[in-house]
Design a protein around this motif. Structure first.
Motif, PDB file in Angstrom:
ATOM      1  N   GLY A   1       4.552   4.075  -0.420  1.00 35.29           N
ATOM      2  CA  GLY A   1       3.102   4.107  -0.532  1.00 35.29           C
ATOM      3  C   GLY A   1       2.436   4.723   0.674  1.00 35.29           C
ATOM      4  O   GLY A   1       1.496   5.531   0.544  1.00 35.29           O
ATOM      5  N   ARG A   2       2.913   4.376   1.849  1.00 36.50           N
ATOM      6  CA  ARG A   2       2.317   4.932   3.075  1.00 36.50           C
ATOM      7  C   ARG A   2       2.499   6.442   3.135  1.00 36.50           C
ATOM      8  O   ARG A   2       1.602   7.177   3.551  1.00 36.50           O
ATOM      9  N   GLN A   3       3.679   6.924   2.722  1.00 35.80           N
ATOM     10  CA  GLN A   3       3.905   8.376   2.721  1.00 35.80           C
ATOM     11  C   GLN A   3       3.008   9.065   1.697  1.00 35.80           C
ATOM     12  O   GLN A   3       2.481  10.151   1.956  1.00 35.80           O
ATOM     13  N   ALA A   4       2.828   8.434   0.535  1.00 33.89           N
ATOM     14  CA  ALA A   4       1.965   9.018  -0.489  1.00 33.89           C
ATOM     15  C   ALA A   4       0.529   9.117   0.014  1.00 33.89           C
ATOM     16  O   ALA A   4      -0.162  10.127  -0.198  1.00 33.89           O
ATOM     17  N   ALA A   5       0.052   8.074   0.686  1.00 30.73           N
ATOM     18  CA  ALA A   5      -1.309   8.088   1.232  1.00 30.73           C
ATOM     19  C   ALA A   5      -1.444   9.128   2.334  1.00 30.73           C
ATOM     20  O   ALA A   5      -2.477   9.804   2.449  1.00 30.73           O
ATOM     21  N   ALA A   6      -0.405   9.281   3.140  1.00 29.71           N
ATOM     22  CA  ALA A   6      -0.434  10.281   4.217  1.00 29.71           C
ATOM     23  C   ALA A   6      -0.554  11.689   3.643  1.00 29.71           C
ATOM     24  O   ALA A   6      -1.243  12.552   4.202  1.00 29.71           O
ATOM     25  N   LEU A   7       0.102  11.929   2.512  1.00 26.90           N
ATOM     26  CA  LEU A   7       0.027  13.231   1.860  1.00 26.90           C
ATOM     27  C   LEU A   7      -1.406  13.506   1.397  1.00 26.90           C
ATOM     28  O   LEU A   7      -1.904  14.636   1.515  1.00 26.90           O
ATOM     29  N   CYS A   8      -2.077  12.489   0.883  1.00 23.92           N
ATOM     30  CA  CYS A   8      -3.482  12.646   0.466  1.00 23.92           C
ATOM     31  C   CYS A   8      -4.370  12.997   1.651  1.00 23.92           C
ATOM     32  O   CYS A   8      -5.222  13.897   1.579  1.00 23.92           O
TER      33      CYS A   8
ATOM     34  N   GLY B   1      -4.427  10.448  -8.251  1.00 24.82           N
ATOM     35  CA  GLY B   1      -3.279  11.357  -8.302  1.00 24.82           C
ATOM     36  C   GLY B   1      -2.003  10.542  -8.290  1.00 24.82           C
ATOM     37  O   GLY B   1      -2.034   9.318  -8.122  1.00 24.82           O
ATOM     38  N   THR B   2      -0.888  11.202  -8.469  1.00 17.49           N
ATOM     39  CA  THR B   2       0.400  10.514  -8.488  1.00 17.49           C
ATOM     40  C   THR B   2       1.422  11.282  -7.669  1.00 17.49           C
ATOM     41  O   THR B   2       1.595  12.490  -7.858  1.00 17.49           O
ATOM     42  N   VAL B   3       2.072  10.574  -6.764  1.00 21.95           N
ATOM     43  CA  VAL B   3       3.136  11.162  -5.951  1.00 21.95           C
ATOM     44  C   VAL B   3       4.463  10.690  -6.529  1.00 21.95           C
ATOM     45  O   VAL B   3       4.729   9.484  -6.586  1.00 21.95           O
ATOM     46  N   GLU B   4       5.273  11.632  -6.972  1.00 19.93           N
ATOM     47  CA  GLU B   4       6.533  11.305  -7.630  1.00 19.93           C
ATOM     48  C   GLU B   4       7.694  11.395  -6.647  1.00 19.93           C
ATOM     49  O   GLU B   4       7.795  12.359  -5.880  1.00 19.93           O
ATOM     50  N   PHE B   5       8.560  10.397  -6.704  1.00 16.67           N
ATOM     51  CA  PHE B   5       9.732  10.331  -5.828  1.00 16.67           C
ATOM     52  C   PHE B   5      10.998  10.175  -6.665  1.00 16.67           C
ATOM     53  O   PHE B   5      10.970   9.612  -7.769  1.00 16.67           O
ATOM     54  N   LEU B   6      12.093  10.666  -6.120  1.00 16.04           N
ATOM     55  CA  LEU B   6      13.413  10.391  -6.672  1.00 16.04           C
ATOM     56  C   LEU B   6      14.081   9.420  -5.709  1.00 16.04           C
ATOM     57  O   LEU B   6      14.136   9.677  -4.500  1.00 16.04           O
ATOM     58  N   VAL B   7      14.552   8.294  -6.232  1.00 16.30           N
ATOM     59  CA  VAL B   7      15.131   7.243  -5.396  1.00 16.30           C
ATOM     60  C   VAL B   7      16.610   7.090  -5.745  1.00 16.30           C
ATOM     61  O   VAL B   7      16.951   6.916  -6.917  1.00 16.30           O
ATOM     62  N   ASP B   8      17.477   7.183  -4.720  1.00 20.04           N
ATOM     63  CA  ASP B   8      18.906   7.063  -5.018  1.00 20.04           C
ATOM     64  C   ASP B   8      19.319   5.597  -5.043  1.00 20.04           C
ATOM     65  O   ASP B   8      18.510   4.686  -4.826  1.00 20.04           O
TER      66      ASP B   8
END
Length: 701
Positions: free
Chosen positions: A289-296, A305-312
């Motif tokens: 969440g913090r990284q997504a907000a930083a991108l905004c 908006g939506t930030v999509e991640f791939l999680v291993d």
């Protein structure tokens, strides 16, 4: 001024003792007189209906645009005004910026909500709106271009400290280049369109041959769907989970919401989503969440908006892309947070600041969304077209449906085959899934094939229930394709009981009609019926006395009673029979009925149940058997669509798996291949031909 709003979420019915996830929301609001007076929705179907709901709640007039094909659609009827913007093809209607601008001028709309898809991430459209002084309900053209472009967004994300997936950050222009880069990255790789989304323009490649085909088809799809065929390539992480973070930003205050789990996909398109994810912990959730907000904040983002991640599997996460628009699956976020994301978008676009703070965004309960599509899960989810002849939607507490189709509506080849989004809410994941199963059992659709059987099956899948799954869920759990629900011996008995009840009721109605006997006149009878469910045969006895209705399972050899069912009829309609059998409530959908057979849908799967008297069953063996048509020497169209290209000609000798032709349906490109080594005898179609399902395309020697 600050205005306190207390309301249930859009789509819910307000009842006494409101559910716990309905909550008080605070917004910073000007007087309603200073809010937008009229909003045009530049989209169609369910998302247009969804935006209209919030607009009407806010007292804002609405305008729909539509193609000729959508003239009588539900979303057009729900708008205050409607304007036709062109013929059915999207390029001439929903992507026709000039026609949409004229519709805005004609109706005097002050703002435009783009929904998702179509022009929702088209920065040129935003600039055209800016020229005429109309507000775009979404991010500005710069943020849209920067973050909506998969290539540019990766560069920005990397600079903002966001973890990015390994790959080539740039546009891939030629086939030679894509093969070279794929080998440098190492297979498997994902070839994907820089623009757009929704699973279109994406292919997984495991070798050079896959890359060649995937690059060509993905470019064609991207050009057709988004008008932009730029491609990129990145590492494909096998057994990863597709998890996304909803963001909301007013340019200064950037908030992140609980994640959505979107790993169950077919053709790279989501089918089932849930919020929150059963996989994440609070530490990983907050880090994402913090990284997504930083991108905004990096681009001064203003909107949802939506930030999509791939999680291993070790919970390492990698940025995939940002969708600078409202997501299809946004309702599940609304369900667990009590926020109306569309209303937030409208208020931010108007210039209001968010009063919601990060600490106020909390998880309350669990929500699951199933996308109900007009497609055939038994034929690799190929689209189905036609008219919806009968349509009954489930209702009840914790059930929400966002849909754009009504009874009599048509699913065409021009648009996405989404019928509706079915959302269920519960205090726990288990209760949300139980509600979903019940809702799917009540969802009655007739006229087109649909994926409800598959959705229902997933709800009982052990891996899904445990939360142990990845984006490989469908190929791993259904390696041979979906074959339908496997009924247990007990469930076959329940089907037999249902069919027996139906046969007896139908027989009694006929008797009543022929003798003018009142329907409620008591009767006494003792009858036997032979029931066949697949290869299973049962003999059931129906005993009706003055005050009892008894069904018994009888052993044919000894003619002794094996079991007596405790049975009660709870619902009896032409479409549904709900029975309480031995204490459990079971819903049977009735999709076909004749004198000796019923087509029942049970646990989501249709099956034919034969019901005959012993005398009828004995005579039936003398009936002639209809011969099936041999189609082994022909290639049949697996879907309705248009032939884009032919890769062979008459007289060619082909080998197993060789490309024969490409067919387009719902903007997806599908390669049809040779079923075996053979010679082409004749070709029945040519490029540009529209074909129906099961139409003969090519004959083999």
């Amino acid at each position: 001024m600050n205005r306190l709003i207390l309301s249930s979420l859009a789509g819910h019915k307000t009842t006494a003792g409101a559910s716990a996830h309905q909550m008080v929301r605070y917004f910073h609001s000007s007087s309603p007189n200073f809010m937008f007076e009229k909003i045009l929705v530049a989209n169609r179907g369910e998302i247009a209906c969804r935006v209209f709901r919030t607009c009407k709640k806010m007292g804002i007039k609405t305008v729909a645009i539509h193609s000729d094909a959508d003239k009588y659609s539900k979303f057009v009827q729900e708008a205050d005004e409607a304007v036709c913007v062109g013929p059915a093809p999207t390029s001439k209607s929903y992507l026709n910026i000039e026609a949409i601008i004229e519709a805005i001028k004609k109706t005097g709309a002050q703002a435009v909500h783009p929904g998702y898809g179509f022009l929702s991430e088209n920065s040129h459209f935003v600039k055209e709106l800016e020229k005429i002084g109309v507000t775009f309900i979404g991010p500005g053209s710069y943020a849209m271009h920067a973050l909506g472009d998969k290539i540019e967004s990766k560069k920005i994300a990397k600079a903002a400290g966001v973890s990015v997936i390994p790959g080539f950050i740039g546009e891939v222009e030629s086939l030679d280049e894509v093969i070279r880069i794929a080998n440098e990255i190492g297979y498997p790789v994902m070839v994907k369109a820089s623009a757009g989304g929704g699973g279109k323009g994406m292919r997984i490649a495991w070798n050079d041959e896959d890359v060649k085909i995937g690059f060509r088809l993905s470019k064609q799809e991207a050009k057709s769907s988004f008008g932009d065929d730029r491609m990129l390539i990145e590492k494909y992480i096998d057994r990863g989970r597709h998890i996304e973070i909803q963001v909301l930003s007013d340019g200064d205050n950037a908030l992140y919401f609980p994640e959505r789990e979107c790993s169950i996909q077919r053709r790279n398109q989501k089918v089932i989503e849930e919020a929150p994810s059963p996989f994440l912990d609070d530490e990983t959730r907050n880090a994402m969440g913090r990284q997504a907000a930083a991108l905004c904040r990096a681009v001064g983002y203003k909107s949802a908006g939506t930030v999509e991640f791939l999680v291993d599997m070790k919970k390492n996460f990698y940025f995939l892309e940002m969708n600078t628009r409202l997501q299809v699956e946004h309702p599940i976020t609304e369900e667990i947070t009590g926020q109306d994301l569309v209303e937030h978008m409208i208020r931010i676009a108007y210039g209001e600041k968010l009063k919601l703070q990060q600490q106020e965004v909390k998880i309350k309960g669990w929500a699951v969304e199933s996308r109900v599509y007009a497609e055939d899960p038994y034929r690799n989810f190929l689209p189905s077209i036609g008219r919806i002849k009968k349509y009954i939607r489930p209702e009840g507490p914790g059930v929400r449906i966002d849909g754009g189709i009504q009874e009599g509506g048509e699913i065409s080849t021009y648009y996405d085959p989404l019928i509706s989004k079915l959302i269920t809410y519960g205090e726990t994941r288990k209760s949300a899934i139980i509600r979903m199963k019940k809702a799917l059992d009540e969802y009655f659709i007739k006229g087109v094939n649909h994926n409800v059987p598959f959705l229902r099956d997933v709800m009982e899948n052990e891996k899904f229930l445990s939360g142990d799954f990845s984006t490989s869920f469908i190929p791993e759990e259904y390696p041979e394709g979906f074959k339908g629900y496997h009924f247990t011996p007990k469930q076959i008995e329940q089907l037999a009981v249902c069919a027996t009840v139906l046969r007896f009721m139908d027989q009694y109605k006929l008797l009543s009609n022929s003798t003018n006997q009142a329907r409620d006149t008591p009767i006494e009878t003792d009858e036997f019926f032979v029931i066949r469910v697949g290869n299973v045969r049962h003999l059931l006895r129906v005993e009706v006395k003055k005050d009892s209705f008894v069904i018994q399972l009888v052993d044919e050899a000894s003619e002794t009673i094996v079991k007596q069912y405790d049975m009660e009829i709870q619902e009896d309609t032409p479409e549904m029979l709900t029975l309480k059998i031995d204490g459990g409530v079971h819903r049977f959908q009735i999709h076909g009925r004749s004198t000796h057979a019923y087509t029942l849908q049970f646990h989501g799967t249709k099956t034919e149940v034969i019901v005959r008297t012993p005398e009828e069953d004995e005579l039936y063996k003398y009936m002639p058997i209809k011969k099936s048509v041999d189609s082994s020497n022909a290639l049949l169209s697996p879907m309705p669509g248009a032939i884009l290209s032919l890769a062979v000609k008459e007289g060619d000798k082909v080998v197993l798996g060789q490309e024969l032709c490409v067919i387009e349906a719902m903007k997806m490109q599908n390669v049809l291949r040779a079923p075996r080594d053979c010679e082409i005898k004749s070709i029945k179609v040519k490029a540009g031909t529209n074909v129906a399902v099961d139409e003969i395309l090519i004959e083999f020697k």
